[in-house]
Enzyme design. Structure first.
Site, PDB file in Angstrom:
ATOM      1  N   GLU B  53       0.870  -1.165   0.000  1.00  0.00           N
ATOM      2  CA  GLU B  53       0.000   0.000   0.000  1.00  0.00           C
ATOM      3  C   GLU B  53       0.911   1.219   0.000  1.00  0.00           C
ATOM      4  O   GLU B  53       1.565   1.519   0.987  1.00  0.00           O
ATOM      5  CB  GLU B  53      -0.888  -0.010   1.251  1.00  0.00           C
ATOM      6  CG  GLU B  53      -1.774   1.210   1.375  1.00  0.00           C
ATOM      7  CD  GLU B  53      -2.533   1.289   2.708  1.00  0.00           C
ATOM      8  OE1 GLU B  53      -2.517   0.301   3.477  1.00  0.00           O
ATOM      9  OE2 GLU B  53      -3.117   2.341   2.974  1.00  0.00           O
ATOM     10  N   ASP B  64      -4.690  10.452   9.019  1.00  0.00           N
ATOM     11  CA  ASP B  64      -3.371   9.983   9.438  1.00  0.00           C
ATOM     12  C   ASP B  64      -2.890  10.619  10.734  1.00  0.00           C
ATOM     13  O   ASP B  64      -3.086  11.807  10.967  1.00  0.00           O
ATOM     14  CB  ASP B  64      -2.343  10.247   8.333  1.00  0.00           C
ATOM     15  CG  ASP B  64      -2.499   9.256   7.195  1.00  0.00           C
ATOM     16  OD1 ASP B  64      -2.568   8.051   7.482  1.00  0.00           O
ATOM     17  OD2 ASP B  64      -2.588   9.689   6.038  1.00  0.00           O
TER      18      ASP B  64
END
Lengths: 404, 264
Positions: B53, B64
């Site tokens: 990924e 994030d």
């Protein structure tokens, strides 16, 4: 035909929407559903009207400013005095509505982002009033230039988190609030401060702010016997502007002007003029005009006004610009600060630097429209929080202070 | 080069048959620089990671945590451009045969042009996209483009997702469904939430073929725990930390240790 004043979202033309992480969708959809119910519930509106009457101080007055208007080509200039609201700006209008909604959906904690600190102060105030826990996210740059508001929020019992990622301004405060919301969404409602972000925020914030224009429309009619020729507001995310525009959207004779922060100038790379210099993109959950580079990376905005220092703009403004119903123009730091000083010295009203952008726009507009024009300006906030910035800008502090 | 279409599902199927489950490893492109990020991704595969990924650095990564924010910020400050992703995917695919998904926030794809982005990714040998900030009901462009190209589209499901949304997400996803283990953003956690187990069974009930669990997984024990009920375990921040602190060789050691979690 479409009634412009009642666009329900989630889309305003091609703008708006709900582009959000799945983790937040359920909470946002619940909020949208709760707001739909509240909107048609007379008890909700009655409660809000009562808070406005007995707590925030509505209706706010209008003030005609003839000495200031002499510098605007002699046009009649009328200020809508949102600066006189409790907490000192229009932000309280939206926050009281969303606080009532928070209680309805059974949440006991609120979070908010803030730029200038006005929305943070309003949210901390409502949290104190309603007995909510409150955390406010504010970019580190803004905690410095609006230190007084940081202290106000803490005095009101709120936790203030200084955000040190990215550009350390409003954009990053929103990012951090989203990140926190993902972890606390079961107990926490996000009280969003401007008419941007994912649906239902643009339409909901507008609905809570549109009382500004509804009152002002009637007040100007009473004072002058007619509708204004132009309505003027500053535009960052755009909540005070949509708040005063909405009541006039379906009056075709009334021109609407939004002034974006041009910072050092729109031909420099230091400004916040999203409509003037941006192009459509997605940020913070909605599609709208956005300052971004070729790759879609958000470009940092710049303005002396923390409340306008945002690289995006609410989606309804993007739509109103595209269809030509409202005109968005840039005005610089210098022009805004001159207007701030002019209103202070001619009328004894110190405006917020944000609102000074609208005043600077009105000065230019008045000279164009001439002495027969009636111009309504949203004085969205007061300048107490900006005295430090103004003092530095004009050299008003002891060493070499300038006396008028 | 082997065909990339649906290679993610095929890889996961192979790990299921082998009884190990899949280890999915995340790293941002361009961190600490483009060439090293390619070497790092190759090292992941050589150390036992089954599916890659690759994160596309973005200015406003709301899903994030700090570790990944700092890494992607470094990449942006070093001049990362979107086209670097295609360069990286192509370079990685020429050296190892693991499927490569690109994890990207939507605005960069929208600005590049969804069709143009998809074509470039196909040409580079990429398998598809993981899109953390759009959902199937807001992804008309991407659904159309991925239908045309056959690229995988990995959408996220969360513990808070309603049953109706779980059904929509499963139906729209291809490759796997990314089950968000906990209500939170990326970053290592001591306990991978029990909510993950419940979410995976809800996704299975909605007939999701492949479910990988991500967010908060940082140890071989956690990989083993997740692979007891899911098809794949996704590790990100722990790998980024290893790369930041100990370089590619340190990253390879961490990945190899995590891969031990597969065989238990």
């Amino acid at each position: 035909m479409t009634i412009l004043g009642e666009l329900p979202g989630p889309f305003f033309g091609e703008y708006g929407g709900r582009f959000m992480p799945e983790s937040l969708i359920t909470a946002i959809d619940e909020l949208a559903a709760a707001y739909d119910l509240a909107k048609s519930d007379p008890a909700f509106h009655a409660e809000l009207r009562e808070l406005e009457r007995t707590y925030s101080g509505r209706p706010s007055i209008i003030t005609e400013v003839p000495r200031f208007a002499q510098h605007a080509g002699g046009a009649r200039i009328i200020l809508k005095r949102e600066d006189l609201n409790h907490t000192g700006s229009h932000k309280i209008n939206n926050v009281l509505g969303q606080a009532l909604l928070t209680r309805r959906i059974g949440k006991t904690r609120v979070i908010a982002e803030t730029g200038a600190g006005q929305h943070g102060v309003a949210t901390a105030t409502a949290a104190a009033l309603f007995g909510f826990e409150c955390t406010v996210y504010m970019g580190e740059v803004d905690t410095k230039r609006q230190a007084l508001n940081v202290a106000r929020m803490r005095l009101l019992g709120a936790e203030v988190v200084s955000v040190t990622t990215g550009s350390r301004t409003l954009k990053d405060a929103i990012n951090e609030a989203y990140r926190e919301w993902v972890t606390s969404v079961e107990t926490t409602n996000y009280i969003f401060g401007t008419a941007a972000g994912p649906h239902p925020f643009p339409a909901m914030v507008r609905d809570f702010q549109k009382i500004i224009g509804e009152e002002a429309r009637a007040q100007v009619m009473e004072l002058t016997g007619r509708l204004p020729d132009a309505v003027v507001a500053c535009v960052g995310g755009g909540s005070n502007a949509i708040g005063i525009f909405t009541a006039f959207l379906d009056d075709p004779g009334v021109k609407l002007f939004g002034y974006e922060a041009a910072g050092d100038g729109i031909d420099t790379d230091r400004h916040a003029a999203a409509i003037e210099r941006g192009r459509p993109g997605i940020l913070h959950g909605a599609r709208s005009y956005l300052l971004q580079d070729e790759d879609g990376q958000t470009v940092e905005s710049h303005s002396i006004s923390a409340g306008l220092d945002y690289p995006g703009v609410g989606p309804e403004h993007a739509y109103l610009s595209d269809i030509g119903r409202a005109t968005y123009l840039p005005t610089s730091d210098t022009e805004a600060m001159e207007a701030l000083r002019l209103l202070s010295m001619t009328e004894g009203i110190i405006p917020a630097i944000e609102s000074a952008h609208a005043l600077s726009g009105a000065l230019k507009l008045g000279r164009e429209l001439g002495p027969d024009a009636v111009i309504l300006v949203n004085l969205s906030g007061r300048g107490d929080k900006d005295v430090q910035t103004a003092g530095d800008w004009f050299g008003l502090f002891d060493e070499g202070a300038v006396q008028a | 080069m082997t065909t990339t279409t649906h290679s993610v599902a095929a890889t996961i199927e192979a790990t299921r048959r082998a009884g190990t489950g899949a280890l999915v490893g995340y790293l941002p492109v361009g961190f600490p620089d483009l060439a090293t990020s390619v070497d790092a991704a190759v090292a992941l595969v050589e150390s036992g990671v089954d599916v890659l990924e690759l994160g596309l650095p973005y200015s406003d990564p709301v899903m994030d945590g700090l570790v990944i924010q700092k890494a992607t910020q470094t990449a942006l400050e070093a001049g990362f451009r979107i086209r670097d992703v295609f360069t990286a995917v192509e370079a990685i695919r020429s050296r190892v045969d693991a499927p490569v998904l690109v994890m990207t926030y939507w605005n960069p794809v929208m600005q590049y042009g969804a069709d143009r982005f998809a074509d470039a990714l196909m040409n580079a040998g990429g398998a598809g996209l993981i899109t953390p900030d759009i959902t199937p009901d807001s992804a008309a462009d991407w659904l159309a483009t991925s239908e045309r190209t056959g690229l995988d589209r990995v959408f996220l499901a969360a513990p808070s997702s309603t049953d109706a949304r779980i059904v929509t997400t499963v139906a729209a996803s291809r490759g796997f469904v990314y089950a968000v283990s906990t209500m939170g953003i990326t970053g290592a956690r001591h306990d991978v939430d029990a909510a993950a187990r419940t979410l995976v069974s809800r996704l299975r009930a909605a007939e999701s073929e492949n479910v990988c669990v991500g967010i908060g997984i940082s140890t071989a024990d956690q990989v083993a725990e997740v692979l007891a009920y899911a098809d794949g375990a996704i590790v990100g921040s722990a790998l980024v930390t290893a790369l930041a602190e100990h370089g590619v060789s340190g990253l390879a050691r961490t990945a190899a240790a995590l891969a031990q979690g597969r065989s238990r």
